[in-house]
Each structure stands twice: as structure tokens, then as C-alpha cells.
Design a protein around this motif. Structure first.
Motif, PDB file in Angstrom:
ATOM      1  N   LEU A 219       4.373  -2.139  -4.357  1.00 29.16           N
ATOM      2  CA  LEU A 219       4.207  -1.689  -3.031  1.00 29.16           C
ATOM      3  C   LEU A 219       4.180  -3.444  -1.987  1.00 29.16           C
ATOM      4  O   LEU A 219       4.489  -3.209  -0.922  1.00 29.16           O
ATOM      5  CB  LEU A 219       3.375  -0.296  -2.499  1.00 29.16           C
ATOM      6  CG  LEU A 219       3.753   0.287  -2.530  1.00 29.16           C
ATOM      7  CD1 LEU A 219       2.311   1.837  -2.566  1.00 29.16           C
ATOM      8  CD2 LEU A 219       4.894   0.911  -1.816  1.00 29.16           C
ATOM      9  N   PHE A 220       2.876  -3.671  -2.889  1.00 28.74           N
ATOM     10  CA  PHE A 220       2.492  -5.058  -2.369  1.00 28.74           C
ATOM     11  C   PHE A 220       3.708  -5.733  -2.132  1.00 28.74           C
ATOM     12  O   PHE A 220       4.345  -6.982  -1.000  1.00 28.74           O
ATOM     13  CB  PHE A 220       1.184  -5.673  -2.418  1.00 28.74           C
ATOM     14  CG  PHE A 220      -0.333  -4.943  -2.580  1.00 28.74           C
ATOM     15  CD1 PHE A 220      -0.861  -5.617  -1.606  1.00 28.74           C
ATOM     16  CD2 PHE A 220      -0.785  -4.908  -3.390  1.00 28.74           C
ATOM     17  CE1 PHE A 220      -1.728  -5.741  -0.540  1.00 28.74           C
ATOM     18  CE2 PHE A 220      -2.446  -4.238  -2.780  1.00 28.74           C
ATOM     19  CZ  PHE A 220      -2.027  -5.208  -1.728  1.00 28.74           C
ATOM     20  N   LYS A 312      -2.453   4.742   1.649  1.00 25.92           N
ATOM     21  CA  LYS A 312      -3.124   5.589   0.671  1.00 25.92           C
ATOM     22  C   LYS A 312      -3.722   5.648  -0.299  1.00 25.92           C
ATOM     23  O   LYS A 312      -4.416   6.449  -1.120  1.00 25.92           O
ATOM     24  CB  LYS A 312      -2.290   6.996   0.926  1.00 25.92           C
ATOM     25  CG  LYS A 312      -2.331   7.757   3.156  1.00 25.92           C
ATOM     26  CD  LYS A 312      -0.815   8.146   2.869  1.00 25.92           C
ATOM     27  CE  LYS A 312      -1.265   9.302   3.978  1.00 25.92           C
ATOM     28  NZ  LYS A 312       0.696  10.091   4.529  1.00 25.92           N
ATOM     29  N   ALA A 313      -2.446   4.384  -1.159  1.00 23.80           N
ATOM     30  CA  ALA A 313      -2.383   4.751  -2.326  1.00 23.80           C
ATOM     31  C   ALA A 313      -3.673   4.179  -2.927  1.00 23.80           C
ATOM     32  O   ALA A 313      -4.281   4.179  -3.906  1.00 23.80           O
ATOM     33  CB  ALA A 313      -1.282   4.110  -3.167  1.00 23.80           C
ATOM     34  N   GLU A 316      -6.858   5.857  -3.097  1.00 21.99           N
ATOM     35  CA  GLU A 316      -6.764   7.354  -3.630  1.00 21.99           C
ATOM     36  C   GLU A 316      -7.102   6.692  -5.314  1.00 21.99           C
ATOM     37  O   GLU A 316      -7.672   7.188  -6.400  1.00 21.99           O
ATOM     38  CB  GLU A 316      -5.317   8.004  -3.632  1.00 21.99           C
ATOM     39  CG  GLU A 316      -4.994   9.134  -5.165  1.00 21.99           C
ATOM     40  CD  GLU A 316      -4.356   9.391  -4.612  1.00 21.99           C
ATOM     41  OE1 GLU A 316      -3.479  10.807  -5.082  1.00 21.99           O
ATOM     42  OE2 GLU A 316      -2.873   9.299  -4.057  1.00 21.99           O
ATOM     43  N   LEU A 317      -6.900   5.508  -5.047  1.00 21.17           N
ATOM     44  CA  LEU A 317      -6.979   4.684  -6.828  1.00 21.17           C
ATOM     45  C   LEU A 317      -8.717   4.524  -6.695  1.00 21.17           C
ATOM     46  O   LEU A 317      -9.109   4.655  -7.578  1.00 21.17           O
ATOM     47  CB  LEU A 317      -6.276   3.431  -6.475  1.00 21.17           C
ATOM     48  CG  LEU A 317      -7.074   2.729  -8.308  1.00 21.17           C
ATOM     49  CD1 LEU A 317      -6.127   3.130  -9.749  1.00 21.17           C
ATOM     50  CD2 LEU A 317      -6.388   0.984  -7.583  1.00 21.17           C
ATOM     51  N   LEU A 318      -9.696   3.952  -5.378  1.00 20.01           N
ATOM     52  CA  LEU A 318     -10.636   4.026  -5.345  1.00 20.01           C
ATOM     53  C   LEU A 318     -10.873   4.993  -5.891  1.00 20.01           C
ATOM     54  O   LEU A 318     -12.041   4.998  -6.018  1.00 20.01           O
ATOM     55  CB  LEU A 318     -10.673   2.784  -4.089  1.00 20.01           C
ATOM     56  CG  LEU A 318     -10.213   2.019  -3.353  1.00 20.01           C
ATOM     57  CD1 LEU A 318     -10.264   1.172  -2.312  1.00 20.01           C
ATOM     58  CD2 LEU A 318     -10.438   0.765  -4.637  1.00 20.01           C
ATOM     59  N   ASN A 319     -11.020   6.428  -5.308  1.00 17.01           N
ATOM     60  CA  ASN A 319     -11.892   7.007  -5.398  1.00 17.01           C
ATOM     61  C   ASN A 319     -11.411   7.977  -7.465  1.00 17.01           C
ATOM     62  O   ASN A 319     -12.555   8.395  -7.286  1.00 17.01           O
ATOM     63  CB  ASN A 319     -11.118   8.597  -3.992  1.00 17.01           C
ATOM     64  CG  ASN A 319     -11.524   8.361  -3.371  1.00 17.01           C
ATOM     65  OD1 ASN A 319     -12.482   7.828  -2.589  1.00 17.01           O
ATOM     66  ND2 ASN A 319     -11.184   8.355  -1.552  1.00 17.01           N
TER      67      ASN A 319
END
Length: 493
Positions: A219-220, A312-313, A316-319
């Protein structure tokens, strides 16, 4: 619907002059099956060389027949009239050899001699003499009956078949055979084991931090390659009366820049530029911003969508990473209950006894970081994360439930619930209690785990609701099924 039926093979043994009786035998067997197959679970299958044998070489014909199906039959019916048959290496005929094989094995032989009228000129005297000699040899053993018509034979055979298979000892044998056979197994990475296989615990989720990072990096790259200019100020123009520029919020920018700095990803100055993407600011957006109407090129809309998806991604990854790391060093056993018997079983109580100190109670599991607890409670299903999914080899635990005994409780908060005062630690622990459906009993020397399974079909394998967590040096002392005699099952690591 599958039914439990025990099948018995009935050998038909007779010389070539017996024809009509073979059809009668098949009719009587069919009548018996229609009457008793469903209520008693008994089915009889007739076996005859004309339909049960196949072309084979390497031995004498009769010996090949013996190997193919004769020796595996459970009972036999032998009929003689005027012919005795062709001799074999050991006996006067194939029928005589088959009779002796069955008798030597302690199996039932229904033997009949026909006294139906026949034209004398059609009788082979030598063959007829052998029939009578054979009849005399068995006369004192009370093994045969005679009949004078097809109808007499039908009545005799049906009576004898019913008497043999419906006597009490036979029914007792059927009941003893039609029973469940329960056995505990385990599974790890899709492979079944006959003992307790201890493996690394892996959360039951399609989420994977490495795959999530790869998605974020892509995405980046897409956003960086989508070069767009900055929006021209339209406040003092006619268009400015109706439209306002679409901008990325500071919260979104901060989240993306933080992650980019952590991952050492360079962000260009125009990374958040959306070109001339605009929104009619006179329109009223619906709740959560849904229903907003943007105007712009496909590239501008795509870049905006990718930036929102990226945020959002990242969140979600950090969580997810703290949850993944929380359980990465745990060991567990994924137990299965197998029913290898010929009938179903229900209301099964399973008892596992572990040596003290080798079992890890679910209340002793580590807690995810505080920030991820909210994510675990609101965005994850603990029943899925810790559950054992069914496969082609076994069913999941919920498949064994009796629906009326286990009403499904909703995990959605009740109306008016205050999230500001919500204790996520307590909620998480309560959810774990619901997921791990075991009863634990601790003594000085051992810990006992109990589980109830409502129902399991024959030839079926059912998973436990969740893995059982253990320490490295585990000893399973005892296993009990149905509160009956226990099976010793030792395993040391």
C-alpha cells in the motif's frame, strides 16, 4: 440417515442339479432382511460362486474359491438332490469341502436333501450313490432335513434361518457388536496421532503479522507511485460555494507517519496529496461519514481509498502483534474423541488426569497488552482464536452439541452499555471462561480436567472445544471415558 447394520454372509453350496432352490434361498433372505434389518440391525447377504467369485490364477479352483469368499462366510446352506459334484484334492466334491470348512470353523450349516420326484433316466447312478453315502454319514449328526417340494423347502429354510438368527444368544451377540468404541487421539498441523502430541500453540486465525506487513508495504508503494498535485483553493470562487477540498485527517497522517518512521519508510512531501478530489460541503454525510459524495479522477479516488485502507491495516497490525506475541511460546495438546464403533454414543464424560504442575489452566494464560485487550474483546472472537476447526478428518466441538442443551449467547453489548466504564481485562477473562469449557480439579499430586460431549456418531471424530495448554515436562497419568474403566496413557517429554 445412516443406520447401524451388522451383515452376515450366507454361503450357498450345492451341485449343478440344484437350480430352483437357489432362487428360493435369495427370496427367503430378502424376506428376512425386510422383516428384521431395520428393527434388529441384521442383514444377510447370500454368496454363491456364480456371483461372488472372480477370475484368478495361482492355485486349484476350489482353493481359490475358499480364499475369495468361502472362508469369510458366517453360515452356509448346502442342498443335494441327485448329484454330488466334482471331486477336489481333499474331498468328494466342492460342496463337501465347503461344508467341512464351515463346520471345522464352528459355523452354522443348514443342510437339506431334496426328495422331489425326478425321471429315473435322468439320474447318474454313481453320483446318486455318493449323495446317499454322504447323507448316511451325516445322519447320526442330525445336521440335515429333507423336503419334497419347493414350497416345503421355502417354509423349512425360513423357519431355520429365523430360529438361528433370532435366538437370544444371537441377539446378545448383535448387541455386543453394535456398540461405540471411544478412543482419545490428538491432532497437530492437520495430522492425527494415536497419543497426545504436544505442539506449539498457533492462534486459529487467518491473520499473520508478516502477511499484514507485506500488505502494508504494498500500500505504501502504491500510494507513493500515485503522484497527484495539491488542491487549489476555491474558497473565493463560485465552485468554492459548493465544494471543499478532501483532505487526510491529522490523526490518519500521524498514524501513517509513526509507522513509516518505525519501519524506516521514507514518505515524500506529496504522499498525502489528493489532487483535485473534492466534496460538496452542502451535503449531509450519514453516520460515520458514509454516504459522502466525492468528485475527482479515478486516480484521486483510488489514492484516498488506499490511504484510508493503509491506516486501518496499520492499526490492525499494531493491535494484532501483541496478541500474536502473547501466545507464541505456549505448548498445547489438541485432543480429539474418536468413535470407532458401530453405533453412536451420547452423554460422554471425559476425564484427564495430569501430574501436578504440568497443566496450564486458561486463567494462567498471559494477558495481551492493555491496548490490545480492547481490540481482542471488540474485534476478535476468542472462540475462533482458541477453537479447533473441523476438517475432512474430524468435526469441530459444536457439531457434537445437542442444540436445545446449549443456547447460543450473544457477545454483542446490551443497549446502553457504557464503553467508557468498560473493564476490558475483566471482559477478556470472562470470555475465556466461556471459551474453555473444561472443569478443573486440583489436588496435591495431580490436576483433573473434565469435559462433557453430548453426542458422537459411529465412525466419527470430534475435536475438543480448545487446546489444552501444558508445560514442557508433561505427564498424563490417566484417562477415563464414560466413567468406566480407564485407559493408561503415559507420555513424557
Amino acid at each position: 440417515m445412516a443406520k447401524n447394520v451388522i451383515q452376515y454372509d450366507l454361503l450357498i453350496s450345492c451341485p449343478g442339479d440344484i437350480q430352483r432352490e437357489i432362487d428360493i434361498i435369495k427370496e427367503v433372505v430378502e424376506q428376512f432382511n425386510e422383516l428384521y434389518s431395520d428393527p434388529l440391525g441384521i442383514n444377510i447377504r447370500s454368496r454363491h460362486w456364480s456371483k461372488s467369485s472372480y477370475a484368478q490364477s495361482g492355485d486349484k479352483p476350489q482353493e481359490l474359491l475358499n480364499k475369495q469368499f468361502v472362508k469369510d462366510c458366517d453360515a452356509a446352506i448346502a442342498i443335494f438332490w441327485t448329484r454330488f459334484g466334482t471331486p477336489t484334492d481333499r474331498y468328494g466334491s466342492g460342496s463337501e469341502e465347503e461344508i467341512e470348512i464351515m463346520l471345522d470353523a464352528g459355523k452354522q450349516v443348514f443342510m437339506y436333501f431334496s426328495e422331489k420326484p425326478i425321471t429315473p433316466s435322468s439320474i447318474d447312478d454313481k453320483q446318486y450313490v455318493k449323495v446317499n453315502e454322504f447323507k448316511d454319514r451325516y445322519k447320526g449328526r442330525g445336521l440335515y432335513f429333507t423336503y419334497s417340494s419347493d414350497e416345503d423347502f421355502r417354509k423349512l429354510f425360513f423357519a431355520h434361518l429365523s430360529q438361528y438368527f433370532l435366538i437370544l444368544p444371537k441377539i446378545t451377540e448383535l448387541v455386543s457388536k453394535a456398540r461405540p468404541q471411544l478412543k482419545l487421539k490428538s491432532v497437530y498441523e492437520g495430522q492425527l496421532y494415536e497419543d497426545a502430541y504436544i505442539g506449539k500453540f498457533i492462534l486459529n486465525s487467518d491473520k499473520d503479522s508478516k502477511a499484514m506487513q507485506e500488505k502494508i508495504l504494498k500500500l505504501f508503494s502504491k500510494i507513493s507511485q500515485n503522484k497527484l498535485g495539491s488542491y487549489h483553493n476555491l474558497e473565493n470562487s463560485i465552485l468554492g460555494t459548493f465544494y471543499k477540498a478532501v483532505e487526510i485527517s491529522d490523526v490518519t497522517k500521524e498514524c501513517i507517519r509513526f509507522f513509516a518512521g518505525y519501519m524506516k519508510i521514507e514518505i515524500a512531501d506529496d504522499f498525502f496529496n489528493l489532487g483535485h478530489l473534492r466534496e460538496n460541503h452542502l451535503s449531509t454525510p450519514t453516520i460515520l461519514g458514509r454516504g459522502r459524495t466525492f468528485e475527482g479522477t479515478d486516480a484521486e479516488s483510488k489514492k484516498y481509498d488506499n490511504i484510508i485502507t493503509l491506516e486501518k491495516a496499520i492499526n490492525e497490525l499494531l493491535n494484532w502483534i501483541p496478541i500474536e506475541k502473547c501466545f507464541e511460546n505456549l505448548s498445547c495438546i489438541q485432543f480429539l474423541l474418536s468413535n470407532e464403533g458401530t453405533t453412536f454414543d451420547e452423554d460422554i464424560d471425559i476425564e484427564l488426569e495430569f501430574e501436578s504442575g504440568t497443566l496450564l489452566h486458561h486463567k494462567q494464560l498471559p494477558l495481551p497488552e492493555e491496548g490490545s485487550l480492547e481490540y481482542a474483546c471488540n474485534d476478535c472472537s476468542l472462540a475462533e482464536l482458541f477453537g479447533i476447526n473441523g476438517t475432512a478428518l474430524f468435526m469441530d466441538y459444536d457439531s457434537s452439541r445437542k442444540p436445545l442443551n446449549h443456547p447460543v449467547s450473544s457477545s454483542v453489548p446490551m443497549s446502553g452499555y457504557s464503553f467508557l466504564s468498560r473493564d476490558y481485562v475483566e471482559d477478556y477473562k470472562e470470555n475465556l471462561d466461556d471459551v474453555f469449557e473444561y472443569d478443573y480439579y486440583q489436588s496435591d499430586s495431580s490436576c483433573i480436567v473434565k469435559l462433557h460431549i453430548d453426542y458422537i456418531k459411529q465412525h466419527t471424530v470430534v475435536a475438543f472445544p480448545t487446546p489444552i495448554f501444558v508445560t514442557e515436562n508433561i505427564v498424563i497419568l490417566d484417562i477415563g471415558l464414560l466413567q468406566s474403566a480407564t485407559q493408561k496413557w503415559y507420555r513424557e517429554i
